[in-house]
Enzyme design. Structure first.
Site, PDB file in Angstrom:
ATOM      1  CD  GLU A 253       2.588 -17.450  22.425  1.00  0.00           C
ATOM      2  OE1 GLU A 253       1.878 -16.878  23.270  1.00  0.00           O
ATOM      3  OE2 GLU A 253       3.547 -18.168  22.731  1.00  0.00           O
ATOM      4  CB  CYS A 292      -1.947 -11.286  22.601  1.00  0.00           C
ATOM      5  SG  CYS A 292      -0.200 -10.881  22.517  1.00  0.00           S
TER       6      CYS A 292
HETATM    7  P1  NAP Z   1      -7.050 -15.209  13.166  1.00  0.00           P
HETATM    8  O1  NAP Z   1      -8.249 -14.881  12.404  1.00  0.00           O
HETATM    9  O2  NAP Z   1      -7.039 -16.474  13.929  1.00  0.00           O
HETATM   10  O3  NAP Z   1      -5.842 -15.189  12.103  1.00  0.00           O
HETATM   11  C1  NAP Z   1      -4.531 -15.433  12.489  1.00  0.00           C
HETATM   12  C2  NAP Z   1      -3.737 -15.885  11.280  1.00  0.00           C
HETATM   13  O4  NAP Z   1      -4.200 -17.167  10.862  1.00  0.00           O
HETATM   14  C3  NAP Z   1      -3.893 -14.983  10.068  1.00  0.00           C
HETATM   15  O5  NAP Z   1      -2.650 -14.895   9.412  1.00  0.00           O
HETATM   16  C4  NAP Z   1      -4.901 -15.727   9.209  1.00  0.00           C
HETATM   17  O6  NAP Z   1      -4.794 -15.416   7.835  1.00  0.00           O
HETATM   18  C5  NAP Z   1      -4.484 -17.152   9.462  1.00  0.00           C
HETATM   19  N1  NAP Z   1      -5.494 -18.151   9.212  1.00  0.00           N
HETATM   20  C6  NAP Z   1      -6.840 -18.028   9.313  1.00  0.00           C
HETATM   21  N2  NAP Z   1      -7.427 -19.200   9.032  1.00  0.00           N
HETATM   22  C7  NAP Z   1      -6.422 -20.086   8.735  1.00  0.00           C
HETATM   23  C8  NAP Z   1      -6.400 -21.453   8.348  1.00  0.00           C
HETATM   24  N3  NAP Z   1      -7.505 -22.174   8.209  1.00  0.00           N
HETATM   25  N4  NAP Z   1      -5.196 -22.023   8.121  1.00  0.00           N
HETATM   26  C9  NAP Z   1      -4.065 -21.325   8.255  1.00  0.00           C
HETATM   27  N5  NAP Z   1      -4.037 -20.018   8.614  1.00  0.00           N
HETATM   28  C10 NAP Z   1      -5.203 -19.404   8.862  1.00  0.00           C
HETATM   29  O7  NAP Z   1      -6.652 -14.114  14.201  1.00  0.00           O
HETATM   30  P2  NAP Z   1      -6.522 -12.553  13.967  1.00  0.00           P
HETATM   31  O8  NAP Z   1      -7.900 -12.057  13.797  1.00  0.00           O
HETATM   32  O9  NAP Z   1      -5.494 -12.214  12.942  1.00  0.00           O
HETATM   33  O10 NAP Z   1      -5.882 -12.117  15.357  1.00  0.00           O
HETATM   34  C11 NAP Z   1      -6.650 -11.802  16.487  1.00  0.00           C
HETATM   35  C12 NAP Z   1      -6.535 -12.858  17.535  1.00  0.00           C
HETATM   36  O11 NAP Z   1      -5.184 -13.220  17.771  1.00  0.00           O
HETATM   37  C13 NAP Z   1      -7.062 -12.377  18.855  1.00  0.00           C
HETATM   38  O12 NAP Z   1      -8.051 -13.284  19.264  1.00  0.00           O
HETATM   39  C14 NAP Z   1      -5.896 -12.402  19.808  1.00  0.00           C
HETATM   40  O13 NAP Z   1      -6.224 -12.852  21.084  1.00  0.00           O
HETATM   41  C15 NAP Z   1      -4.943 -13.328  19.165  1.00  0.00           C
HETATM   42  N6  NAP Z   1      -3.574 -12.883  19.404  1.00  0.00           N
HETATM   43  C16 NAP Z   1      -2.804 -13.595  20.256  1.00  0.00           C
HETATM   44  C17 NAP Z   1      -1.508 -13.207  20.492  1.00  0.00           C
HETATM   45  C18 NAP Z   1      -0.621 -13.980  21.411  1.00  0.00           C
HETATM   46  O14 NAP Z   1       0.579 -13.763  21.426  1.00  0.00           O
HETATM   47  N7  NAP Z   1      -1.145 -14.852  22.216  1.00  0.00           N
HETATM   48  C19 NAP Z   1      -0.982 -12.102  19.831  1.00  0.00           C
HETATM   49  C20 NAP Z   1      -1.799 -11.397  18.977  1.00  0.00           C
HETATM   50  C21 NAP Z   1      -3.100 -11.813  18.772  1.00  0.00           C
HETATM   51  P3  NAP Z   1      -5.738 -14.300   7.161  1.00  0.00           P
HETATM   52  O15 NAP Z   1      -5.467 -13.010   7.835  1.00  0.00           O
HETATM   53  O16 NAP Z   1      -5.318 -14.306   5.749  1.00  0.00           O
HETATM   54  O17 NAP Z   1      -7.137 -14.771   7.388  1.00  0.00           O
END
Ligand code: NAP
Length: 524
Positions: A253, A292
């Protein structure tokens, strides 16, 4: 406070300094999270044992576990609101959206699961494979033997865990959650409360706070990974060599440029116009636009552009933005300085193709905030892009904050084209009383949207909301939105089961089928 992880059956804090969790209104550090030194290979192996424990129970018994979890969360609801306020700057409505949404989803799955019998699912009827009927084929769905690993985004620390955990636990698959570090406190507290209440079998629920480190090196063939986050992170996870080599199932997602579309029949004073107006302002300000599913693009018939821009501007002018401690505040901060900087940089990019008609000031004064330089606020901002067909960034950049762009269209086909320029979105909503418009736009955008909400005067305010995800309906979208599918009632159980077919004598098939629930009911 060091946030402890619960892995391998123990609460343990990682070594080292870890990452800070802060209050986005004051900048105060609240906690730290580190996963350094934790053995993640052993942690996943322990969770796989949790799946074996869960699968000793029937679906209906596991549905009972979901009810018990919901009760635990309800009992601690105020505590969760308090953590949400401190760690996310969440207003009561913001916290309710996340926390009550989680409890509601668990209860819905508990209810749906009560009627399931047996220990696996029967998929379709027996297929005859011989002339005399002595040999046939029967498909089944069996719960996975591995663990469901949830890598979650910062914006839904409560709902983000439980909307995935409900179908996983009901399927009999243990959960291993890695919440986003910035807001991991709430997820961790909920897991701790459920653990302390002793409602789940050993190993059924684990949590890793802090960096995921080498987690993906240890996933196995029977595990699944469900990631909610940015498209970049999702690509990294999907293409991780161990994930690829072991064909690990991954649900994504990701980002989404969702649109709200006003019909040409619906000028000021009509119900669809007013309903869209309310929805746009709500989507921009609830959780400060960090959803999102929030509306990012508003498609409006060109003759109605000015009146809609004026109406949204007027309503945004009435919104109180500031500390959730202040009376009347309905729009809080973004979750961190990092998110604030990212949103402001993205607004600057949108400004190359669109004009700001409301907000956009980096110097605005949020209410009840003594030092705005330490806070993470972004002023609600409305832009207008006059030539959206020629533009690119407005269809590509998802500003994860209280920001939306108005785009005029001249024909129905243009409205469809613009909505589809998001290259796959979670949701679009249509507001019109014109039957032909509703039908043609719905079908025109169906391939590139997971959910389409259609609102007319007959529906009025009884719709469920553009940004609200209902457990009984699909959440997920194609293309840029990640291509994932979550929820949709019992259909969500498919992700946590593996299909196989038995080709054999009817006696064996009858015996196996007597232990299986007919999966045709999974569409309920
Ligand atoms: P993110 O930076 O991509 O992080 C998401 C998760 O992935 C966090 O738990 C992060 O851990 C982890 N992560 C980061 N790098 C990783 C790696 N190399 N391997 C494994 N895990 C890793 O996103 P965010 O900033 O938390 O969220 C914002 C984004 O999420 C927005 O762009 C939004 O569009 C999207 N979103 C989508 C939905 C949906 O349902 N489609 C819902 C909510 C949000 P850490 O926090 O420890 O870095």
């Amino acid at each position: 406070m060091n946030l402890e992880s619960y892995v391998s059956g123990e609460w343990k804090a990682g070594s080292g300094e870890g990452e800070p969790l802060v209050n986005p209104v004051t900048g105060e550090e609240l906690a730290r999270a580190s996963s350094d030194g934790l053995d993640l290979s052993a942690a996943l192996e322990y969770s796989r044992r949790g799946s074996r424990n869960l699968q000793k129970l029937t679906y209906a018994e596991r549905a009972g576990l979901l009810s018990a979890i919901a009760k635990v969360l309800e009992a601690n609801r105020q505590e969760y609101f308090d953590i949400s306020r401190r760690n996310q700057g969440a207003t009561k409505a913001d916290a309710s959206f996340d926390v009550d949404g989680a409890i509601y989803t668990l209860k819905q799955y508990a209810k749906l699961g009560q009627s399931l019998t047996g220990r696996m699912l029967k998929d379709g009827e027996t297929v005859p494979l011989s002339k005399t009927g002595v040999f046939g084929g029967q498909h089944y769905l069996k719960p996975l033997e591995g663990v469901a690993i949830f890598i979650n985004a910062f914006n839904f620390p409560a709902w983000g865990l439980w909307e995935k955990a409900a179908p996983a636990l009901l399927s009999g698959v243990a959960v291993f959650v890695k919440p986003a570090t910035a807001t991991a406190w709430l997820t961790q507290r909920m897991v701790k409360d459920v653990f302390n209440a002793g409602v789940l079998p050993e190993g059924a629920l684990s949590i890793l706070c802090g960096s995921p480190r080498d987690l993906l090196d240890h996933v196995r063939e029977h595990d699944v990974v469900s990631i909610t986050g940015s498209a970049n992170t999702a690509v990294m996870i999907k293409s991780h060599p161990n994930v690829v080599a072991r064909s690990v199932r991954v649900n994504v997602e990701a980002d989404s440029l969702n649109s709200a579309i006003l019909g040409p029949d619906s000028g000021p004073g009509t119900q669809p116009f007013e309903l869209l107006l309310t929805e746009v302002v709500r989507e921009m300000t609830l959780k400060a636009g960090q959803k999102c599913t929030a509306i990012r693009r508003i498609l409006v018939p060109r003759p109605l552009l000015t009146s809609l821009a004026d109406a949204i501007t007027k309503k945004l002018g009435e919104v109180k933005v500031g500390s959730p401690e202040q009376d009347g505040v309905t729009c809080g901060p973004l979750v961190s300085k990092k998110q604030q900087q990212s949103a402001l940089a993205d607004i600057a990019k949108l400004k190359q193709e669109a004009q700001v008609v409301f907000g956009g000031s980096e110097d605005f004064r949020p209410l009840g905030v003594s030092d705005p330089s330490r806070a993470a606020f972004v002023q609600p901002t409305l832009l207008v892009c006059d030539s959206p067909r020629q533009a690119t960034t407005v269809h590509e950049i998802e500003v994860f904050g209280p920001v939306a762009t108005l785009m005029p269209y001249d024909t129905l086909n243009e409205a469809v084209e613009l909505a589809n320029r998001g290259r796959g979105s979670l949701v679009a909503s249509i507001y019109s009383d014109d039957a032909d418009f509703k039908q043609q736009v719905t079908l025109g955008i169906a391939s590139s949207h997971g959910r389409i909400m259609v609102v007319d005067s007959s529906v009025g305010p009884q719709h469920t909301g553009h940004g609200n995800v209902m457990p009984s309906c699909l959440h997920g979208g194609p293309g840029r939105a990640g291509g994932g599918e979550e929820l949709a009632g019992l259909r969500a159980l498919h992700f946590y089961h593996r299909r196989f077919v038995v080709q054999g004598p009817p006696s064996l098939i009858d015996t196996l089928s007597s232990q299986a629930h007919d999966a045709s009911s999974l569409t309920s």
